[in-house]
Design a protein around this motif. Structure first.
Motif, PDB file in Angstrom:
ATOM      1  N   SER A  32       0.903  -1.232  -0.029  1.00 36.91           N
ATOM      2  CA  SER A  32      -0.112  -0.027  -0.005  1.00 36.91           C
ATOM      3  C   SER A  32       0.840   1.119   0.058  1.00 36.91           C
ATOM      4  O   SER A  32       0.491   2.214  -0.585  1.00 36.91           O
ATOM      5  CB  SER A  32      -0.995   0.065   1.201  1.00 36.91           C
ATOM      6  OG  SER A  32      -0.064   0.265   2.421  1.00 36.91           O
TER       7      SER A  32
ATOM      8  N   LYS B 259      -1.441   6.446  -4.930  1.00 39.83           N
ATOM      9  CA  LYS B 259      -2.442   6.827  -3.747  1.00 39.83           C
ATOM     10  C   LYS B 259      -3.633   7.466  -4.615  1.00 39.83           C
ATOM     11  O   LYS B 259      -3.377   8.207  -5.694  1.00 39.83           O
ATOM     12  CB  LYS B 259      -1.767   7.674  -2.792  1.00 39.83           C
ATOM     13  CG  LYS B 259      -0.856   7.152  -2.127  1.00 39.83           C
ATOM     14  CD  LYS B 259      -0.525   7.941  -0.509  1.00 39.83           C
ATOM     15  CE  LYS B 259       0.808   7.413   0.103  1.00 39.83           C
ATOM     16  NZ  LYS B 259       1.217   5.953   0.006  1.00 39.83           N
ATOM     17  N   SER B 260      -4.499   7.094  -4.470  1.00 39.49           N
ATOM     18  CA  SER B 260      -5.700   7.750  -4.946  1.00 39.49           C
ATOM     19  C   SER B 260      -6.098   9.161  -4.533  1.00 39.49           C
ATOM     20  O   SER B 260      -5.763   9.239  -3.374  1.00 39.49           O
ATOM     21  CB  SER B 260      -7.053   6.973  -4.710  1.00 39.49           C
ATOM     22  OG  SER B 260      -7.463   6.744  -3.577  1.00 39.49           O
ATOM     23  N   GLU B 261      -6.896  10.016  -5.183  1.00 37.12           N
ATOM     24  CA  GLU B 261      -7.071  11.370  -4.568  1.00 37.12           C
ATOM     25  C   GLU B 261      -8.162  11.241  -3.793  1.00 37.12           C
ATOM     26  O   GLU B 261      -8.907  10.521  -3.630  1.00 37.12           O
ATOM     27  CB  GLU B 261      -7.218  12.219  -5.809  1.00 37.12           C
ATOM     28  CG  GLU B 261      -6.313  12.763  -7.016  1.00 37.12           C
ATOM     29  CD  GLU B 261      -7.008  13.482  -8.052  1.00 37.12           C
ATOM     30  OE1 GLU B 261      -7.842  14.242  -7.815  1.00 37.12           O
ATOM     31  OE2 GLU B 261      -6.283  13.477  -9.068  1.00 37.12           O
ATOM     32  N   LYS B 262      -7.912  12.184  -2.483  1.00 33.22           N
ATOM     33  CA  LYS B 262      -8.587  12.042  -1.546  1.00 33.22           C
ATOM     34  C   LYS B 262      -9.825  13.191  -2.055  1.00 33.22           C
ATOM     35  O   LYS B 262      -9.646  14.108  -2.478  1.00 33.22           O
ATOM     36  CB  LYS B 262      -7.932  12.687  -0.177  1.00 33.22           C
ATOM     37  CG  LYS B 262      -6.992  11.593   0.456  1.00 33.22           C
ATOM     38  CD  LYS B 262      -6.486  11.947   1.703  1.00 33.22           C
ATOM     39  CE  LYS B 262      -5.427  11.062   1.973  1.00 33.22           C
ATOM     40  NZ  LYS B 262      -5.082  11.314   3.500  1.00 33.22           N
ATOM     41  N   VAL B 263     -11.016  12.628  -1.345  1.00 32.90           N
ATOM     42  CA  VAL B 263     -12.128  13.421  -1.614  1.00 32.90           C
ATOM     43  C   VAL B 263     -12.179  14.391  -0.723  1.00 32.90           C
ATOM     44  O   VAL B 263     -12.218  14.185   0.633  1.00 32.90           O
ATOM     45  CB  VAL B 263     -13.560  12.705  -1.660  1.00 32.90           C
ATOM     46  CG1 VAL B 263     -14.588  13.676  -1.924  1.00 32.90           C
ATOM     47  CG2 VAL B 263     -13.382  11.582  -2.844  1.00 32.90           C
ATOM     48  N   LYS B 264     -12.306  15.732  -0.944  1.00 32.72           N
ATOM     49  CA  LYS B 264     -12.243  16.818   0.033  1.00 32.72           C
ATOM     50  C   LYS B 264     -13.818  16.874   0.526  1.00 32.72           C
ATOM     51  O   LYS B 264     -14.753  16.972  -0.121  1.00 32.72           O
ATOM     52  CB  LYS B 264     -11.894  18.197  -0.505  1.00 32.72           C
ATOM     53  CG  LYS B 264     -10.450  18.264  -0.707  1.00 32.72           C
ATOM     54  CD  LYS B 264     -10.115  19.852  -1.161  1.00 32.72           C
ATOM     55  CE  LYS B 264      -8.534  19.770  -1.179  1.00 32.72           C
ATOM     56  NZ  LYS B 264      -8.171  21.257  -1.497  1.00 32.72           N
ATOM     57  N   ARG B 265     -13.890  16.953   1.674  1.00 31.43           N
ATOM     58  CA  ARG B 265     -15.187  17.082   2.553  1.00 31.43           C
ATOM     59  C   ARG B 265     -15.484  18.206   2.960  1.00 31.43           C
ATOM     60  O   ARG B 265     -14.609  19.049   3.502  1.00 31.43           O
ATOM     61  CB  ARG B 265     -15.232  15.978   3.961  1.00 31.43           C
ATOM     62  CG  ARG B 265     -15.141  14.607   3.183  1.00 31.43           C
ATOM     63  CD  ARG B 265     -15.364  13.645   4.622  1.00 31.43           C
ATOM     64  NE  ARG B 265     -14.915  12.499   4.177  1.00 31.43           N
ATOM     65  CZ  ARG B 265     -15.038  11.494   5.029  1.00 31.43           C
ATOM     66  NH1 ARG B 265     -15.505  11.760   6.412  1.00 31.43           N
ATOM     67  NH2 ARG B 265     -15.156  10.154   4.787  1.00 31.43           N
TER      68      ARG B 265
END
Length: 180
Positions: A96, A101-107
């Motif tokens: 891992s 790394k996948s892009e993080k979803v901004k909350r």
């Protein structure tokens, strides 16, 4: 004396073998060569009587297998590993780590809607409910005010403590407290 050994048995006593027996073996009392010998080969077993200071003991191969089975410090363990070696979590972590790394979803943060009512106002509501519906309905009201983010956890605990002390009082004591 060496001459008697050399002249007596320099040939292996085994029926199928005609090889000569080494003088060192003859001196030790063996009359068969190494290939024909039925003696088990001796192996070493390390004994640790304390944390350090182990010593080597020579034992037969079958004894060595039994001792190896019993010894907790043996080399070449057949016991199951524990921790990161058993479940290969280190390998999974490493995969891992090197994987893209996948892009993080901004909350987007929720707007703050928990506007607390003042403590005295909440306490007065709960006391009115206590007078009208009793202790259990006042506790339910306090819990609902907390669940709806109308009061904080500290205020909820203070109100619950006050309710418990009111419940423990007699009716005369509660009437006396209302007059004050």
């Amino acid at each position: 004396m060496d001459k008697t050994y050399r002249s007596d048995a320099t040939v292996c006593v085994a029926k199928d073998c005609d090889s000569t027996v080494d003088n060192h073996r003859l001196h030790l009392g063996y009359t068969t060569c190494l290939e024909c010998s039925e003696e088990e080969k001796y192996v070493s077993h390390t004994v640790y009587p304390h944390k350090t200071g182990g010593y080597v003991q020579s034992v037969s191969k079958s004894q060595h297998n039994d001792l190896k089975r019993l010894d907790r410090r043996r080399a070449g363990s057949e016991r199951k590993a524990k921790g990161i070696f058993a479940d290969k979590s280190w390998d999974r972590w490493l995969e891992s780590y090197y994987a893209p790394k996948s892009e993080k979803v901004k909350r987007t943060p929720r707007p703050i809607t928990n506007i607390f009512i003042p403590y005295r106002q909440a306490f007065q509501k709960v006391i009115d409910e206590f007078d009208n519906g009793g202790y259990s309905s006042a506790c339910e009201l306090t819990q609902s005010l907390y669940s709806e983010d109308r009061i904080s956890l500290i205020h909820k605990s203070k109100i619950m403590n006050e309710l418990a002390s009111l419940q423990m009082m007699s009716t005369k004591q509660r009437k006396l407290l209302k007059r004050l």
